[in-house]
Design an enzyme around this catalytic site. Structure first.
Site, PDB file in Angstrom:
ATOM      1  N   SER A   1       1.345  -7.428  -0.813  1.00  0.00           N
ATOM      2  CA  SER A   1       2.041  -8.466  -0.027  1.00  0.00           C
ATOM      3  C   SER A   1       1.146  -9.635   0.382  1.00  0.00           C
ATOM      4  O   SER A   1       1.640 -10.644   0.859  1.00  0.00           O
ATOM      5  CB  SER A   1       2.730  -7.862   1.193  1.00  0.00           C
ATOM      6  OG  SER A   1       1.828  -7.682   2.262  1.00  0.00           O
TER       7      SER A   1
ATOM      8  N   THR B   1       1.623  -4.316   4.356  1.00  0.00           N
ATOM      9  CA  THR B   1       1.453  -4.645   5.775  1.00  0.00           C
ATOM     10  C   THR B   1       0.958  -6.079   5.998  1.00  0.00           C
ATOM     11  O   THR B   1       1.172  -6.646   7.065  1.00  0.00           O
ATOM     12  CB  THR B   1       0.437  -3.683   6.440  1.00  0.00           C
ATOM     13  OG1 THR B   1      -0.807  -3.766   5.731  1.00  0.00           O
ATOM     14  CG2 THR B   1       0.936  -2.264   6.447  1.00  0.00           C
ATOM     15  N   ASP B   2       0.284  -6.656   4.984  1.00  0.00           N
ATOM     16  CA  ASP B   2      -0.412  -7.928   5.223  1.00  0.00           C
ATOM     17  C   ASP B   2       0.513  -9.067   5.638  1.00  0.00           C
ATOM     18  O   ASP B   2       0.165  -9.870   6.508  1.00  0.00           O
ATOM     19  CB  ASP B   2      -1.206  -8.344   3.977  1.00  0.00           C
ATOM     20  CG  ASP B   2      -2.433  -7.475   3.764  1.00  0.00           C
ATOM     21  OD1 ASP B   2      -2.828  -6.764   4.702  1.00  0.00           O
ATOM     22  OD2 ASP B   2      -2.996  -7.496   2.655  1.00  0.00           O
TER      23      ASP B   2
ATOM     24  N   THR C   1       0.828  -1.216   0.000  1.00  0.00           N
ATOM     25  CA  THR C   1       0.000   0.000   0.000  1.00  0.00           C
ATOM     26  C   THR C   1       0.856   1.257   0.000  1.00  0.00           C
ATOM     27  O   THR C   1       0.449   2.295  -0.515  1.00  0.00           O
ATOM     28  CB  THR C   1      -0.938  -0.023   1.231  1.00  0.00           C
ATOM     29  OG1 THR C   1      -1.825  -1.125   1.079  1.00  0.00           O
ATOM     30  CG2 THR C   1      -1.744   1.245   1.372  1.00  0.00           C
TER      31      THR C   1
HETATM   32  N1  ASP Z   1      -2.696  -5.517   0.832  1.00  0.00           N
HETATM   33  C1  ASP Z   1      -1.661  -4.553   1.143  1.00  0.00           C
HETATM   34  C2  ASP Z   1      -0.331  -5.280   1.151  1.00  0.00           C
HETATM   35  O1  ASP Z   1      -0.082  -5.995   2.083  1.00  0.00           O
HETATM   36  C3  ASP Z   1      -1.961  -3.923   2.454  1.00  0.00           C
HETATM   37  C4  ASP Z   1      -0.965  -2.914   2.924  1.00  0.00           C
HETATM   38  O2  ASP Z   1       0.137  -2.791   2.441  1.00  0.00           O
HETATM   39  O3  ASP Z   1      -1.339  -2.199   3.887  1.00  0.00           O
HETATM   40  O4  ASP Z   1       0.430  -5.142   0.237  1.00  0.00           O
END
Ligand code: ASP
Length: 323
Positions: free
Chosen positions: A62, A95-96, A14
């Site tokens: 991710s 973050t995932d 993200t």
């Molecule tokens: N779906 C995103 C990822 O993990 C979520 C994020 O980065 O906050 O790439």
């Protein structure tokens, strides 16, 4: 005097995401901007007492992190860390699965230089994106004298790879270190250290090199899955996985790693058939406290996803891993 180098590796997430509207925090596409653009968006990075090098390693959301990217990542991270003039590294990441990549790198490399994963909960196009500050904070941590180990920086909080866990679906401060608490806070570019930097386990470097070589040669990774104990659980999933050739199983038990009796008996059968089984807990805090007559090994305080990574690496390093 030459300025120390900080390498910033981009992997997507993200933090590199874009949306059609600045008010849209959900309807965005992750992994759109390159790491050069992320760095360029933070003018303070150009003014710091470091030389920044950038490298785009991957461009993924991710949630889709995979073994190929991990294998390339660990090789590039160990390459950069081996350069005498590199002081530390920053990895921009979604973050995932950030906590999984962090533990993968810490378990393999146990680096004596800092490798700082950072991220964002809002896309780069948001009215008030959190990525730029997180990136600046991560570079500050990577350049901090004495910092070492794989770390995560988000919302001004520094976490160690072993403890860090995403605990919130949308808040900017989405990570927690559970019982251990944060490692440090980033305060206006300075660091307030609360406990010691993560120590590399003894002999880690040699094991790491062996594991990295294995990753290259044995293209197939051993299959390790996670199963959950819950009301009404049975052994069907475990039996199906064993029939499918699973090599390792992590069970996320209830409370202190307790298991529904039907699931437990299927796991004991799997273990007797040669599958490595590790017991973690589905609780967010605490750890499984073992007793000498436990039939299934516990995860040594690792969450289910991190216990899975340790089991993967253990099986990968074992001489009988599939070629
Ligand atoms: N779906 C995103 C990822 O993990 C979520 C994020 O980065 O906050 O790439």
């Amino acid at each position: 005097m030459d300025r120390k180098k900080i390498v910033v590796l981009g992997t997507g997430g993200t933090i590199a995401g874009t949306a059609a509207s600045a008010s849209d925090h959900l309807g965005y596409t992750a992994a759109q901007l390159g790491v050069v653009q992320l760095v360029a968006a933070v003018p303070a990075l150009a003014a710091g007492p470091w030389e920044l090098l950038t490298e785009q390693l991957a461009q993924v959301d991710s949630k889709d992190m995979d073994f190929d990217i991990w294998a390339r990542l660990v090789r590039r991270v160990s390459h950069h860390l081996a350069q005498a003039d590199v002081q530390g590294m920053v990895i921009t990441h979604g973050t995932d699965t950030l906590e999984e990549t962090a533990w993968f790198l810490q378990a393999l490399l146990g680096p004596d230089k800092p490798v700082v994963l950072t991220c964002a909960m809002r896309p780069a196009t948001a009215l008030a994106p959190d990525g730029p500050q997180n990136l600046l904070d991560a570079v500050a941590v990577a350049s901090h004298p004495g910092a070492c180990g794989v770390l995560a920086v988000c919302a001004g909080v520094v976490h160690g790879a072993r403890e860090v866990q995403k605990v919130h679906t949308y808040r900017l401060d989405a990570f927690s270190s559970g019982d251990a608490g944060p490692l440090a806070y980033v305060e206006n570019g300075g660091l307030r250290l609360l406990r010691n930097w993560p120590a590399a386990p003894a002999g880690q470097a040699q094991t790491a090199m062996k594991n990295i070589a294995n990753l290259g040669e044995k293209r197939r990774w051993p299959r390790v899955d996670i199963v959950l104990s819950h009301a009404g659980a049975d052994g069907a999933v475990v039996r199906a996985l064993v029939a499918d050739g699973v090599r390792g199983l992590v069970v996320a038990g209830t409370g202190n790693g307790s298991l529904h009796h039907a699931l437990e008996s299927a796991l004991l059968q799997a273990q007797a058939a040669g599958v490595k089984v590790v017991r973690a807990t589905r609780c967010l805090e605490g750890r499984v406290l073992s007793s000498p007559d436990d039939a299934l090994a516990d995860s040594q305080g690792l969450s289910p996803v991190k216990a899975r990574i340790s089991l993967l690496l253990e099986l990968l390093a074992a001489s009988d891993a599939p070629a």
